[in-house]
Write a protein that holds these residues in place. Structure first.
Motif, short mmCIF file in Angstrom:
data_model
loop_
_atom_site.label_atom_id
_atom_site.label_comp_id
_atom_site.label_asym_id
_atom_site.label_seq_id
_atom_site.Cartn_x
_atom_site.Cartn_y
_atom_site.Cartn_z
N ALA A 52 9.81 -8.88 -0.02
CA ALA A 52 9.29 -8.84 -1.39
C ALA A 52 8.06 -7.94 -1.49
O ALA A 52 7.86 -7.25 -2.49
N ALA A 53 7.24 -7.94 -0.43
CA ALA A 53 6.07 -7.05 -0.42
C ALA A 53 6.49 -5.59 -0.37
O ALA A 53 5.93 -4.75 -1.09
N TYR A 54 7.48 -5.28 0.48
CA TYR A 54 7.98 -3.89 0.54
C TYR A 54 8.50 -3.45 -0.84
O TYR A 54 8.20 -2.35 -1.31
N GLU A 55 9.27 -4.33 -1.46
CA GLU A 55 9.86 -3.98 -2.76
C GLU A 55 8.78 -3.83 -3.83
O GLU A 55 8.89 -2.97 -4.71
N ALA A 56 7.73 -4.65 -3.74
CA ALA A 56 6.64 -4.54 -4.71
C ALA A 56 5.93 -3.19 -4.57
O ALA A 56 5.56 -2.57 -5.57
N LEU A 57 5.77 -2.74 -3.34
CA LEU A 57 5.17 -1.42 -3.13
C LEU A 57 6.05 -0.33 -3.74
O LEU A 57 5.55 0.60 -4.40
N GLU A 58 7.36 -0.45 -3.53
CA GLU A 58 8.28 0.54 -4.07
C GLU A 58 8.27 0.54 -5.61
O GLU A 58 8.47 1.58 -6.25
N LYS A 59 8.03 -0.64 -6.18
CA LYS A 59 8.03 -0.76 -7.65
C LYS A 59 6.70 -0.33 -8.27
O LYS A 59 6.56 -0.34 -9.49
N GLY A 60 5.74 0.04 -7.43
CA GLY A 60 4.49 0.55 -7.97
C GLY A 60 3.35 -0.43 -8.10
O GLY A 60 2.37 -0.16 -8.81
N TYR A 61 3.42 -1.58 -7.40
CA TYR A 61 2.31 -2.53 -7.42
C TYR A 61 1.23 -2.06 -6.45
O TYR A 61 0.90 -2.73 -5.46
N PHE A 273 0.45 -6.00 -4.66
CA PHE A 273 1.75 -6.22 -4.01
C PHE A 273 1.78 -7.51 -3.21
O PHE A 273 2.82 -8.15 -3.07
N VAL A 274 0.62 -7.92 -2.70
CA VAL A 274 0.54 -9.20 -1.98
C VAL A 274 0.72 -10.37 -2.95
O VAL A 274 1.38 -11.36 -2.63
N GLN A 275 0.13 -10.26 -4.12
CA GLN A 275 0.31 -11.31 -5.13
C GLN A 275 1.79 -11.47 -5.49
O GLN A 275 2.27 -12.60 -5.67
N VAL A 276 2.51 -10.36 -5.58
CA VAL A 276 3.94 -10.41 -5.91
C VAL A 276 4.72 -11.05 -4.76
O VAL A 276 5.67 -11.83 -5.00
N ALA A 277 4.33 -10.77 -3.53
CA ALA A 277 4.98 -11.44 -2.39
C ALA A 277 4.79 -12.95 -2.46
O ALA A 277 5.67 -13.72 -2.06
N GLY A 278 3.65 -13.38 -2.99
CA GLY A 278 3.42 -14.82 -3.15
C GLY A 278 4.39 -15.46 -4.12
O GLY A 278 4.74 -16.64 -3.97
#
Length: 391
Positions: A52-61, A273-278
């Motif tokens: 989820a963290a990797y994907e958040a980075l890809e999505k621009g977080y 992006f860490v918040q999104v991983a949470g």
């Protein structure tokens, strides 16, 4: 050296990191060390959270977000607290932080004036008293006693509260003793606060590392907590995310803008992006944290009988967290001397009880966030070396 601000003399430290540094030196010299010093799960972060963290980075977080946190993260965290405490929590009460620790400092900086009193558990997490002193407050430790299984004595607490008391700190499940308060005790403590002159900082980082059910009793199960309690929660322990630095607070509504302003001044916001991983941590599969707690219980059930079979040490069975609080008073030596000896001679890294306050003298903290191989080896070493310390 330039003259430093006097307030720096009020800051304490964490013994775990100091001992960890010593173990690295010894291991570099080829010495085998059983690591019981650090309060960190010896598990990896679950794969779905990392993904989820990797994907958040890809999505621009990767950009600035509001100081209080990513809106969808605040919503997910509020839903989690609502579900686990069976009480309605509004996303507007949530502040997302880089680890839960900033909430201790924000609480003291927002509520405590010089001379105000803060009651906190002793033994207890050392940053509590450090933050109180840094804010100019007066630390008032309430001693947790072995005869009460290291649970906070509510009647004693009531006697300690004065008109100068601004904050009461509660930690359950408790670091370092593993004690857990029941609902009646939590309610009685909650009743002491008014949400205007006196607040409670409730540290529930180990809420789900509990051995008598799925989750420990929570002060936030009572609706009136919304106006009186600053609830500390986070991901480090239950999801093995210590290095991610992700925590959050559930705040009384009136405190939200002030905590937001403090956060803006300190580090703006936790990484987006860490918040999104949470979010994925809470919404995704829970098999990994469940298995981790089961493994901690297996280790506890091995350690406690083994320790209590020794002549020179004993411990109360912890009900939560992942620490054994070893009574070493029969050795008739200072805790720091015993800890140093065990590290240098036996290769067993533990924390001295006084790392957690004055009442920790005569105790050692042993973290069982370690492999069973390390645990067995470490206990073998204790049996071998402790008799050599008897005066």
């Amino acid at each position: 050296m330039a003259h430093l601000a006097e307030r720096l003399n009020n800051l304490g430290s964490e013994g775990a990191f100091e001992v960890l540094a010593k173990t690295k030196v010894l291991e570099a010299q080829g010495k085998k060390i059983a690591h019981f010093e650090i309060g960190e799960p010896d598990f990896d972060t679950p794969e779905n959270i990392k993904k989820a963290a990797y994907e958040a980075l890809e999505k621009g977080y990767t950009h600035y977000v509001p100081s209080l946190g990513v809106p969808e993260a605040r919503e997910a965290y509020a839903k989690y607290v609502s579900k686990t405490r069976n009480v309605e929590v509004d996303p507007g009460q949530i502040i997302v932080t880089a680890g839960a620790k900033p909430l201790i400092f924000y609480t003291m900086m927002a509520l405590v004036n010089p001379g105000d009193e803060v009651i906190y558990p002793d033994p207890g997490y050392p940053i509590y008293s450090s933050a109180v002193r840094f804010a100019g407050g007066v630390p008032k430790p309430i001693v947790l006693r072995e005869e009460n299984n290291f649970r906070l004595d509510v009647d004693e607490l009531k006697r300690m509260v004065t008109p100068k008391t601004k904050v009461i700190i509660v930690n359950s499940p408790h670091n370092p003793t593993g004690s857990v308060l029941n609902k009646e005790e939590l309610k009685a403590i909650l009743d002491l606060a008014d949400g205007e002159h006196l607040f409670i900082l409730c540290d529930e980082l180990y809420h789900r590392i509990y051995y008598n059910g799925e989750m420990a009793p929570s002060m936030y199960e009572f609706p009136e907590a919304k106006e009186k309690v600053i609830l500390m929660e986070g991901f480090s322990k239950i999801y093995a995310m210590t290095g991610w630095r992700l925590g959050y607070g559930v705040l009384p509504p009136d405190l939200v803008p002030w905590f937001s302003k403090l956060q803006t001044n300190v580090y703006s916001h936790a990484p987006a992006f860490v918040q999104v991983a949470g979010i994925e941590a809470y919404n995704g599969p829970q098999d990994a944290p469940k298995a981790m707690v089961e493994e901690f219980k297996r280790r506890r059930d091995y350690i406690v009988p083994r320790v209590n079979s020794m002549d020179l040490v004993h411990c109360v069975e912890p009900q939560g967290a992942f620490y054994a609080w070893l009574n070493i008073k029969k050795l008739n030596r200072p805790s720091n001397e015993v800890a140093e000896y065990l590290l240098n001679e036996a290769g067993v890294a533990v924390l001295t009880g006084t790392s957690f306050g004055e009442s920790g003298e005569g105790y050692l903290r042993m973290s069982y966030a370690a492999s069973m191989e390390d645990i067995k080896y470490g206990l073998d070493q204790l049996e071998k070396y402790l008799p050599k310390l008897v005066k």
